[in-house]
Design an enzyme around this catalytic site. Structure first.
Site, PDB file in Angstrom:
ATOM      1  N   TYR A 146       0.762  -1.184  -0.078  1.00 39.99           N
ATOM      2  CA  TYR A 146       0.211  -0.106   0.069  1.00 39.99           C
ATOM      3  C   TYR A 146       0.574   1.495   0.227  1.00 39.99           C
ATOM      4  CZ  TYR A 146      -3.891   3.589   1.249  1.00 39.99           C
ATOM      5  OH  TYR A 146      -4.244   4.424   1.868  1.00 39.99           O
ATOM      6  N   THR A 209      -0.844   1.686  23.911  1.00 34.97           N
ATOM      7  CA  THR A 209      -0.079   2.978  23.482  1.00 34.97           C
ATOM      8  C   THR A 209      -0.239   3.208  22.576  1.00 34.97           C
ATOM      9  OG1 THR A 209       2.209   1.945  23.587  1.00 34.97           O
ATOM     10  CG2 THR A 209       0.980   2.433  25.852  1.00 34.97           C
TER      11      THR A 209
END
Ligand code: UDP
Length: 329
Positions: A146, A209
């Site tokens: 991609y 996180t």
């Protein structure tokens, strides 16, 4: 009536673009091969006299009759699950497909805007990401198909501008959410909402996180429209700079949906960027654009849409292809 060709028209962003250009009074030519797109996103436009749908793969030669004023190239799989399932098509649509559409734009004398992505910055070492940052991409990792295709798309688009004088625009799109996202495409918001609606645990990849910055789709479409109408050929970031961790995002979805399910932690996908936030100084200065929809409001609208879906769509694993769709008509 000005005419616009929108590729990837049956997808999440493509279908919202179709709505916008129809509302602006354009003649809209919509194209999609329906590998990841869904005709249900365009159903409400199909009877309109100024809307035409072409079932076609833009990686093959593209022909449309008549004049064209604008092309918006939004055809591409756009989620990590899709890149893994259909890596070659992902590479082809942003390379061969872009080349075909640039050629078409040249032939028709049309202005073209191509949909690039924050993925061109890879796992960024500069934060927030400005358009001047060249990125940190692994070409042979799972996202390489991609990321590199989109980087090639930008290079090819710029070459058509400098060599042929073609009118080109490049938008770098950051994480976007809203109605019509595919429930099962693996993206974090539909994943969490789908899990909440089905009564499943919410899956956080890694420790939660990692950060993202989510833009509501209406804001994004406005930014793209303004960029298309501007005279700016360099890439422009469009996104919402309000950054949160995926852990916080899960909490927001839990309180939004009222789910009593718990959060479970899964392995972080390979090359999953640790942080992402657009620097939108350029968009503000050049386009007088900035996002207006706060996340709480955007999430409300998005959840309302998902909640209204027929029950079977919550469990549908694959989108229906065009032949299946036509059988129901
Ligand atoms: N993610 C997650 N749980 C999921 C799906 C995604 O924790 O069920 C994480 C994913 O690993 C990434 C973030 O959410 O860190 C955003 O993922 P998405 O695929 O939506 O977008 P992208 O990674 O392309 O920005």
């Amino acid at each position: 009536m000005a005419r616009v060709l929108i590729t990837g028209a049956a997808g999440f962003l493509g279908s919202h673009l179709c709505d916008r250009f129809i509302a602006e009074g354009y003649d809209v030519l919509a194209m999609d091969n329906l590998i990841t797109g869904n005709m249900e996103n365009l159903e409400h436009l199909l009877g309109l006299p100024n809307f035409t749908f072409y079932h076609h793969d833009v990686s093959n030669y593209v022909h449309v009759p008549g004049e064209l004023d604008y092309i918006l190239h939004f055809a591409s799989p756009a989620s990590p699950i899709d890149y893994l399932k259909i890596p070659i098509q992902t590479l082809k649509v942003s390379s061969l497909g872009t080349h075909n559409l640039l050629g078409l734009a040249l032939h028709k004398g049309a202005r073209i805007l191509v949909a690039s992505t924050s993925e061109v910055y890879g796992d960024p070492l500069v934060h927030p990401q400005t358009e001047e940052y060249w990125g940190n991409v692994n070409p042979v990792g799972p996202r390489g198909v991609y990321d590199e295709a989109k980087r090639f798309m930008e290079a090819m688009t710029m070459a058509y501008h400098t060599y042929h004088g073609l009118e080109t625009r490049i938008v770098r799109i950051f994480n976007t959410y809203g109605p019509r996202m595919r429930l099962n495409d693996g993206r974090v918001l539909p994943a969490f909402i789908g899990q909440a609606l089905r009564g499943e645990d919410l899956t956080i990849f890694g420790d939660g996180t990692q950060t993202r910055s989510f833009c509501y789709v209406d804001d994004l479409i406005e930014g793209i429209y303004r960029l298309l109408m501007s005279d700016h050929t360099e890439p422009v970031n469009i996104g919402n700079p309000h950054e949160i961790t995926i852990g916080q995002f899960a909490e927001e979805v839990i309180s939004l949906t009222g789910t009593t399910q718990k959060v479970v932690y899964k392995e972080l996908p390979v090359n999953d960027p640790m942080q992402r936030q657009p620097d939108i100084t350029k968009a503000k200065e050049l386009l007088d654009w900035e996002p207006k929809v706060m996340r709480a409001e955007g999430l409300d609208r998005t959840y309302a849409w998902f909640k209204d879906l027929p029950e079977d769509r919550l469990y549908r694993k694959e989108h229906r292809d065009f032949a299946d769709y036509m059988k129901t008509k």
